[in-house]
Enzyme design. Structure first.
Site, PDB file in Angstrom:
ATOM      1  N   PHE A 140       2.453  10.656  -2.531  1.00  0.00           N
ATOM      2  CA  PHE A 140       2.006  11.308  -1.269  1.00  0.00           C
ATOM      3  C   PHE A 140       3.011  10.667  -0.215  1.00  0.00           C
ATOM      4  O   PHE A 140       2.541   9.529   0.212  1.00  0.00           O
ATOM      5  CB  PHE A 140       0.609  11.679  -1.038  1.00  0.00           C
ATOM      6  CG  PHE A 140       0.606  12.439   0.198  1.00  0.00           C
ATOM      7  CD1 PHE A 140       0.352  13.739  -0.091  1.00  0.00           C
ATOM      8  CD2 PHE A 140       0.405  11.725   1.337  1.00  0.00           C
ATOM      9  CE1 PHE A 140       0.401  14.667   1.069  1.00  0.00           C
ATOM     10  CE2 PHE A 140       0.177  12.667   2.402  1.00  0.00           C
ATOM     11  CZ  PHE A 140       0.103  14.064   2.466  1.00  0.00           C
ATOM     12  N   ASP A 225       5.916   2.710   1.720  1.00  0.00           N
ATOM     13  CA  ASP A 225       4.956   3.547   2.588  1.00  0.00           C
ATOM     14  C   ASP A 225       3.750   3.250   2.859  1.00  0.00           C
ATOM     15  O   ASP A 225       2.738   3.070   1.969  1.00  0.00           O
ATOM     16  CB  ASP A 225       4.790   5.142   1.954  1.00  0.00           C
ATOM     17  CG  ASP A 225       4.146   6.055   2.905  1.00  0.00           C
ATOM     18  OD1 ASP A 225       3.500   5.573   3.811  1.00  0.00           O
ATOM     19  OD2 ASP A 225       4.426   7.400   2.682  1.00  0.00           O
ATOM     20  N   LYS A 254      -0.967   6.477  10.787  1.00  0.00           N
ATOM     21  CA  LYS A 254      -2.307   6.508  10.685  1.00  0.00           C
ATOM     22  C   LYS A 254      -3.244   5.725  11.785  1.00  0.00           C
ATOM     23  O   LYS A 254      -3.182   5.908  12.703  1.00  0.00           O
ATOM     24  CB  LYS A 254      -3.016   6.545   9.418  1.00  0.00           C
ATOM     25  CG  LYS A 254      -2.284   7.614   8.296  1.00  0.00           C
ATOM     26  CD  LYS A 254      -3.165   7.744   7.258  1.00  0.00           C
ATOM     27  CE  LYS A 254      -2.916   9.443   6.815  1.00  0.00           C
ATOM     28  NZ  LYS A 254      -1.900   9.451   5.439  1.00  0.00           N
TER      29      LYS A 254
HETATM   30  C1  LIG Z   1      -1.010  10.495   5.227  1.00  0.00           C
HETATM   31  C2  LIG Z   1       0.061   9.842   4.751  1.00  0.00           C
HETATM   32  C3  LIG Z   1       1.441  10.360   5.115  1.00  0.00           C
HETATM   33  C4  LIG Z   1       1.782  11.454   6.284  1.00  0.00           C
HETATM   34  O1  LIG Z   1       1.232  11.130   7.155  1.00  0.00           O
HETATM   35  P1  LIG Z   1       0.930  12.380   8.417  1.00  0.00           P
HETATM   36  O2  LIG Z   1       0.814  11.557   9.541  1.00  0.00           O
HETATM   37  O3  LIG Z   1      -0.245  13.120   7.747  1.00  0.00           O
HETATM   38  O4  LIG Z   1       2.330  13.002   8.417  1.00  0.00           O
HETATM   39  C5  LIG Z   1       2.416   9.750   4.581  1.00  0.00           C
HETATM   40  N1  LIG Z   1       2.381   8.681   3.532  1.00  0.00           N
HETATM   41  C6  LIG Z   1       1.238   8.470   3.223  1.00  0.00           C
HETATM   42  C7  LIG Z   1       1.119   7.407   1.983  1.00  0.00           C
HETATM   43  C8  LIG Z   1      -0.054   9.067   3.812  1.00  0.00           C
HETATM   44  O5  LIG Z   1      -1.243   8.666   3.288  1.00  0.00           O
END
Ligand SMILES: *Cc1c(COP(=O)(O)O)cnc(C)c1O
Length: 400
Positions: A140, A225, A254
């Site tokens: 994700f 990520d 985040k």
């Molecule tokens: C939440 C998330 C994203 C996307 O972040 P947004 O601020 O919702 O665009 C990307 N990678 C990971 C691993 C995430 O948990």
């Protein structure tokens, strides 16, 4: 308006791209939220780890208020007084050379992908527009068209094609598959240190280290990520720290916004991020002074309150406590730091009904996919609060 009316408004006027629990949060402080009728809940989702500092952390709120009274938006057409210090402090916190500020996690990932492609053409010498990026099944990384182009979740992709080419998917945790997927045209390997949305999936021990070494040998960028795993969630500053890996690029978001404001960034090697020239990439809101002031304080709070260490200690306790629950429904409890997944057996009838029952008892959790309940409370949670949460889980798992 009561909760029912408020939910009806959202359902009537909002696109139905979420399926929330039927609770309307009207106020919040620390680890608690209150609904429109004044009922209190303990938040064990933390906005998917954007609330590592808890709700409305007083220091982050104060930094935001002070910045609101000075200047909030400038655009990158001009410099602002917060951005330089923020980028320096973020590089120091992450041990990286350079940073590029954006707003959301998906934008940070997109930025990393663009940087990797540019590096492939300008530095590695991949023929133009033939660069490939290897990603993992179950990933994700956000919701943009390019990012869902390499999602393996049908729900995220169906009806959204045509997709962006140039991606290859390998099984998560499978080093040999990664090795086979790498060619002379491979620009980068993009990976989550722990797959959060997939259900808190931990890779085999040593995988991140071995993958990073492999990328190094094959002249492929290792992109982590860390949007969800970063800033203490897993009990270290970053998920990659568990295996001593320093990525070439990392996407952050985040919790970088301190639970107050969307702030994201890519951090990494100057030899990659330094390739961007004026005009090639940007964001109207990226690096704005309000975002930078908030993020600077968010970073300081993590250190001053030793939230990373808290996450490690309390997380170890939480996994053990959840494992000690004797319930026929539980298949596995796994996690690192305060990032814990409780996987139910398929016969348990799905995680949703457990989350609804926990909500009735004043504990907010959310199912990820069908069978996993994710526990990711704010890192400011206390041992006593966590014990109370585990008691609610025990009740629900043994009575439902
Ligand atoms: C939440 C998330 C994203 C996307 O972040 P947004 O601020 O919702 O665009 C990307 N990678 C990971 C691993 C995430 O948990």
């Amino acid at each position: 308006m009561d909760s029912r009316e408020l939910i009806e408004l959202a359902e009537r006027y909002g696109a139905h791209n979420y399926h929330p629990l039927p609770v309307v949060i009207a106020e919040a402080e620390g680890v608690f939220v209150w609904d429109a009728a004044g009922r209190r809940y303990l938040d064990c989702l933390s906005c998917y780890s954007a609330l590592n500092h808890g709700h409305r952390h007083p220091r982050v709120v104060r930094a935001a208020k002070e910045q609101l009274d000075r200047v909030t938006l400038t655009s990158r057409a001009f410099h602002n007084a917060e951005m330089g210090p923020f980028l320096k402090e973020l590089c120091e916190y992450t041990g990286m050379e350079m940073a590029l500020p954006m707003n959301t996690g998906a934008e940070a990932v997109e930025t990393a992908l663009k940087a990797a492609r540019k590096w492939a053409y300008q530095v590695k010498g991949v023929p133009r527009y033939e660069a490939e990026i290897v990603t993992c099944a179950g990933n994700f990384h956000g919701r943009t068209i390019s990012v869902v182009s390499f999602s393996t979740e049908p729900l995220y992709r169906e009806d959204f094609g045509p997709f962006t080419p140039g991606f290859r998917v390998v099984p998560y945790g499978d080093l040999e598959a990664l090795e086979r997927a790498i060619t002379d045209r491979t620009a980068a390997f993009l990976v989550e240190p722990i797959q959060g949305e997939a259900g808190v999936i931990l890779p085999p021990d040593g995988y991140l280290r071995a993958a990073a070494d492999l990328c190094d040998r094959r002249n492929v960028l290792f992109i982590a990520d860390e949007v969800q795993t970063g800033f203490g969630r897993t009990g270290r500053r970053f998920g990659c720290d568990h295996e001593g890996v320093r990525p070439d690029l990392a996407a952050l978001g985040k919790a970088l916004g301190g639970g107050v404001y969307p702030v994201s960034a890519v951090v990494g090697r100057a030899g990659v991020l330094g390739l961007f020239r004026p005009g090639e990439h940007g964001s109207t809101f990226g690096g704005n002074p309000l975002a930078c002031a908030v993020a600077r304080e968010a970073l300081r709070v993590l250190d001053d309150e030793r939230l990373v260490e808290r996450s490690a200690a309390l997380g170890t306790w939480l996994v053990e406590a959840l494992r000690s629950i004797e319930s026929p429904h539980v298949r596995e409890v796994r996690g690192r730091g305060l990032f814990v997944g409780l996987e139910l057996r398929p016969e348990a009838g799905g995680a949703r009904r457990f989350c609804e029952a926990l909500m009735e008892r004043g504990l907010l959790c959310k199912e990820t996919h069908e069978h996993v309940v994710r526990f990711a409370p704010p890192l400011v949670i206390t041992q006593e609060q966590l014990e109370w949460a585990v008691e609610q889980v025990r009740e629900v798992l043994t009575t439902l």
